[in-house]
Motif scaffolding. Structure first.
Motif, PDB file in Angstrom:
ATOM      1  N   LEU A   1      10.534  15.096 -12.308  1.00  0.00           N
ATOM      2  CA  LEU A   1      11.475  14.074 -12.239  1.00  0.00           C
ATOM      3  C   LEU A   1      12.035  14.064 -10.813  1.00  0.00           C
ATOM      4  O   LEU A   1      12.278  12.936 -10.123  1.00  0.00           O
ATOM      5  CB  LEU A   1      12.490  14.074 -13.247  1.00  0.00           C
ATOM      6  N   GLN A   2      12.534  15.150 -10.454  1.00  0.00           N
ATOM      7  CA  GLN A   2      13.292  15.471  -8.950  1.00  0.00           C
ATOM      8  C   GLN A   2      12.260  15.035  -7.646  1.00  0.00           C
ATOM      9  O   GLN A   2      12.547  14.362  -6.840  1.00  0.00           O
ATOM     10  CB  GLN A   2      13.626  16.603  -8.832  1.00  0.00           C
ATOM     11  N   VAL A   3      10.993  15.477  -8.080  1.00  0.00           N
ATOM     12  CA  VAL A   3       9.867  15.219  -6.949  1.00  0.00           C
ATOM     13  C   VAL A   3       9.727  13.779  -6.992  1.00  0.00           C
ATOM     14  O   VAL A   3       9.451  13.125  -5.984  1.00  0.00           O
ATOM     15  CB  VAL A   3       8.609  16.142  -7.364  1.00  0.00           C
TER      16      VAL A   3
ATOM     17  N   ASN B   1       2.571  10.347  -7.363  1.00  0.00           N
ATOM     18  CA  ASN B   1       3.222  10.784  -8.675  1.00  0.00           C
ATOM     19  C   ASN B   1       2.376  11.241  -9.863  1.00  0.00           C
ATOM     20  O   ASN B   1       2.787  11.936 -10.565  1.00  0.00           O
ATOM     21  CB  ASN B   1       4.307   9.792  -9.004  1.00  0.00           C
ATOM     22  N   ILE B   2       1.310  10.283  -9.870  1.00  0.00           N
ATOM     23  CA  ILE B   2       0.355  10.719 -11.061  1.00  0.00           C
ATOM     24  C   ILE B   2      -0.182  12.113 -10.789  1.00  0.00           C
ATOM     25  O   ILE B   2      -0.531  12.827 -11.696  1.00  0.00           O
ATOM     26  CB  ILE B   2      -0.794   9.492 -11.017  1.00  0.00           C
TER      27      ILE B   2
ATOM     28  N   ALA C   1       0.836  -0.916   0.157  1.00  0.00           N
ATOM     29  CA  ALA C   1       0.045  -0.114   0.077  1.00  0.00           C
ATOM     30  C   ALA C   1       0.781   1.364   0.043  1.00  0.00           C
ATOM     31  O   ALA C   1       0.367   2.148  -0.816  1.00  0.00           O
ATOM     32  CB  ALA C   1      -1.179  -0.151   1.365  1.00  0.00           C
ATOM     33  N   HIS C   2       1.973   1.317   0.619  1.00  0.00           N
ATOM     34  CA  HIS C   2       2.957   2.260   0.635  1.00  0.00           C
ATOM     35  C   HIS C   2       3.277   2.725  -0.748  1.00  0.00           C
ATOM     36  O   HIS C   2       3.619   3.752  -0.990  1.00  0.00           O
ATOM     37  CB  HIS C   2       4.159   2.178   1.624  1.00  0.00           C
ATOM     38  N   LEU C   3       3.788   1.600  -1.393  1.00  0.00           N
ATOM     39  CA  LEU C   3       4.000   1.817  -2.682  1.00  0.00           C
ATOM     40  C   LEU C   3       3.131   2.524  -3.552  1.00  0.00           C
ATOM     41  O   LEU C   3       3.272   3.345  -4.496  1.00  0.00           O
ATOM     42  CB  LEU C   3       4.918   0.447  -3.300  1.00  0.00           C
ATOM     43  N   VAL C   4       2.071   1.813  -3.392  1.00  0.00           N
ATOM     44  CA  VAL C   4       0.861   2.322  -4.136  1.00  0.00           C
ATOM     45  C   VAL C   4       0.544   3.990  -3.976  1.00  0.00           C
ATOM     46  O   VAL C   4       0.282   4.524  -4.985  1.00  0.00           O
ATOM     47  CB  VAL C   4      -0.689   1.481  -4.131  1.00  0.00           C
ATOM     48  N   VAL C   5       0.492   4.410  -2.524  1.00  0.00           N
ATOM     49  CA  VAL C   5       0.530   5.678  -2.519  1.00  0.00           C
ATOM     50  C   VAL C   5       1.650   6.532  -3.152  1.00  0.00           C
ATOM     51  O   VAL C   5       1.140   7.717  -3.666  1.00  0.00           O
ATOM     52  CB  VAL C   5       0.406   5.925  -0.955  1.00  0.00           C
ATOM     53  N   ALA C   6       2.734   6.162  -3.198  1.00  0.00           N
ATOM     54  CA  ALA C   6       4.112   6.927  -3.942  1.00  0.00           C
ATOM     55  C   ALA C   6       3.309   6.959  -5.362  1.00  0.00           C
ATOM     56  O   ALA C   6       3.665   8.116  -6.006  1.00  0.00           O
ATOM     57  CB  ALA C   6       5.246   6.157  -3.757  1.00  0.00           C
ATOM     58  N   ALA C   7       3.072   5.878  -5.787  1.00  0.00           N
ATOM     59  CA  ALA C   7       2.474   5.900  -7.432  1.00  0.00           C
ATOM     60  C   ALA C   7       1.244   7.014  -7.589  1.00  0.00           C
ATOM     61  O   ALA C   7       1.342   7.585  -8.401  1.00  0.00           O
ATOM     62  CB  ALA C   7       2.151   4.254  -7.736  1.00  0.00           C
TER      63      ALA C   7
ATOM     64  N   ALA D   1       0.351  18.643 -12.492  1.00  0.00           N
ATOM     65  CA  ALA D   1       0.335  19.906 -11.833  1.00  0.00           C
ATOM     66  C   ALA D   1       1.945  20.649 -12.048  1.00  0.00           C
ATOM     67  O   ALA D   1       1.933  21.734 -11.814  1.00  0.00           O
ATOM     68  CB  ALA D   1       0.269  19.873 -10.315  1.00  0.00           C
ATOM     69  N   GLN D   2       2.911  19.823 -12.382  1.00  0.00           N
ATOM     70  CA  GLN D   2       4.131  20.314 -12.431  1.00  0.00           C
ATOM     71  C   GLN D   2       5.020  19.949 -13.595  1.00  0.00           C
ATOM     72  O   GLN D   2       4.577  19.143 -14.603  1.00  0.00           O
ATOM     73  CB  GLN D   2       5.131  19.875 -11.287  1.00  0.00           C
ATOM     74  N   HIS D   3       5.804  20.850 -14.289  1.00  0.00           N
ATOM     75  CA  HIS D   3       6.503  20.615 -15.275  1.00  0.00           C
ATOM     76  C   HIS D   3       7.244  19.435 -15.289  1.00  0.00           C
ATOM     77  O   HIS D   3       7.852  18.971 -14.219  1.00  0.00           O
ATOM     78  CB  HIS D   3       7.570  22.106 -15.507  1.00  0.00           C
ATOM     79  N   GLU D   4       7.739  18.629 -16.194  1.00  0.00           N
ATOM     80  CA  GLU D   4       8.270  17.316 -16.510  1.00  0.00           C
ATOM     81  C   GLU D   4       9.782  17.555 -15.683  1.00  0.00           C
ATOM     82  O   GLU D   4      10.047  16.537 -14.974  1.00  0.00           O
ATOM     83  CB  GLU D   4       8.278  17.110 -17.733  1.00  0.00           C
TER      84      GLU D   4
END
Length: 259
Positions: free
Chosen positions: A151-153, A138-139, A129-135, A144-147
Motif C-alpha cells: 500500500l505504501q509503495v 503496481n500490478i 502512458a506514464h499513468l499506465v506504467v504506474a499501474a 511480490a510484496q505483502h499487502e
C-alpha cells in the motif's frame, strides 16, 4: 484507458501491447478498431514491425503517412492494418537507479477527422502512458510484496507520477512575471493542480485548482483536468471560454465514469 484515448484523440484504431516474460516478444492486450482475430494471433518480435521498433528504441514515433515510411521497418506486414497517420508511444519504466525498461507500447492510428497527429496529441498520449506504467508497476509489486507494505509503495508511486505531471518550471514565461509552484499533499496523493501555459495571442495563462477529496480518485481527476485544459487552450484563449470548455468536457467524463 482504451476508451479515454479513443474519445480524447478521436482515432479509428488503438492497440496496447506488452512485452512478454521472455523479453523478446510483444503481444496485443487490448485494442480498438483492429481486424477480427488480430488481438489473439499477433506476436511481434522486439525490433520488428512498428511496435517492435518503438519498444526496442524506447522513443516515441510519429508519422504523417505510414505508407511512405514503411520500408524503414523490418516486416512491416506484421501490422498491415495501420495506414495513414500513426502515433506510437513506449511504456517506459524508470527505476530508482535511473535505468529505463520498456514494458510495452501504445499505438494510435488514423484520426477520425483525417488530420495528422501533432505535438499536443503526442504529449497527451505520453501523459497517459506514464499513468499506465504506474499501474503496471503496481500490478507487478502486488505479486511480490505483502499487502500492508505494498500500500505504501503504491501510494508513493502514484505520488511520484502525480508530481511529475505538475510543472517543475515555466518556460517561455514573460520576463516581467515571476511564477513558481509547489504542491505538498496532506496525504501521499491528492487533487492539487496548477499549470502555466502560453496562449496563442501572446498572453500567459495561470491555472490553479483543488479537487475535492483526497487519494487516488482526486489524483486521477487532477490528471484528467490537466489533459483537458491543455487540449482546450489550443482552440481558444479567452479565460471565460476556457473555463466553460473545461467544465463541459470534464462534466461529461464525470457523468460517464462516476455516476
Amino acid at each position: 484507458m482504451i476508451d479515454i484515448i479513443r474519445r480524447l484523440l478521436k482515432v479509428n484504431r488503438i492497440s496496447y501491447l506488452t512485452i512478454g516474460a521472455d523479453g523478446k516478444t510483444l503481444s496485443i492486450q487490448k485494442g480498438y478498431g483492429l481486424p477480427d482475430g488480430v488481438i489473439k494471433s499477433m506476436h511481434i518480435p522486439l525490433g520488428e514491425g512498428i511496435s517492435g521498433f518503438v519498444a526496442s528504441t524506447g522513443k516515441t514515433l510519429r508519422m504523417d503517412n505510414i505508407e511512405e515510411a514503411e520500408t524503414k521497418f523490418k516486416r512491416r506486414s506484421l501490422e498491415h492494418y495501420f495506414n495513414r497517420s500513426l502515433l506510437s508511444v513506449p511504456l517506459v519504466l524508470t527505476t530508482l537507479d535511473g535505468e529505463t525498461k520498456v514494458l510495452g507500447v501504445i499505438n494510435v492510428n488514423n484520426k477520425a477527422n483525417g488530420l495528422t497527429f501533432n505535438q499536443q496529441d503526442q504529449q497527451m498520449l505520453e501523459s497517459i502512458a506514464h499513468l499506465v506504467v504506474a499501474a503496471l508497476t503496481n500490478i507487478s509489486l502486488m505479486k511480490a510484496q505483502h499487502e500492508n507494505d505494498l500500500l505504501q509503495v503504491q501510494l508513493n508511486s502514484a505520488r511520484d507520477v502525480q508530481m511529475s505531471l505538475l510543472p517543475k518550471c515555466f518556460s517561455n514565461i514573460p520576463p516581467q512575471i515571476g511564477m513558481y509552484g509547489r504542491s505538498v499533499p496532506a496525504r501521499q496523493i491528492g487533487g492539487d493542480f496548477y499549470d502555466g501555459l502560453a496562449l496563442a495571442d501572446g498572453r500567459w495563462l495561470a491555472a490553479i485548482g483543488d479537487v475535492s477529496g483526497k487519494g487516488m480518485p482526486a489524483a486521477i481527476l487532477m490528471a484528467t483536468t490537466r489533459i483537458i485544459l491543455r487540449t482546450v487552450v489550443q482552440d481558444t484563449y479567452e479565460p471565460a471560454r476556457i473555463l466553460e470548455r473545461v467544465h463541459e468536457q470534464l462534466g461529461r467524463e464525470l457523468d460517464e465514469y462516476f455516476f
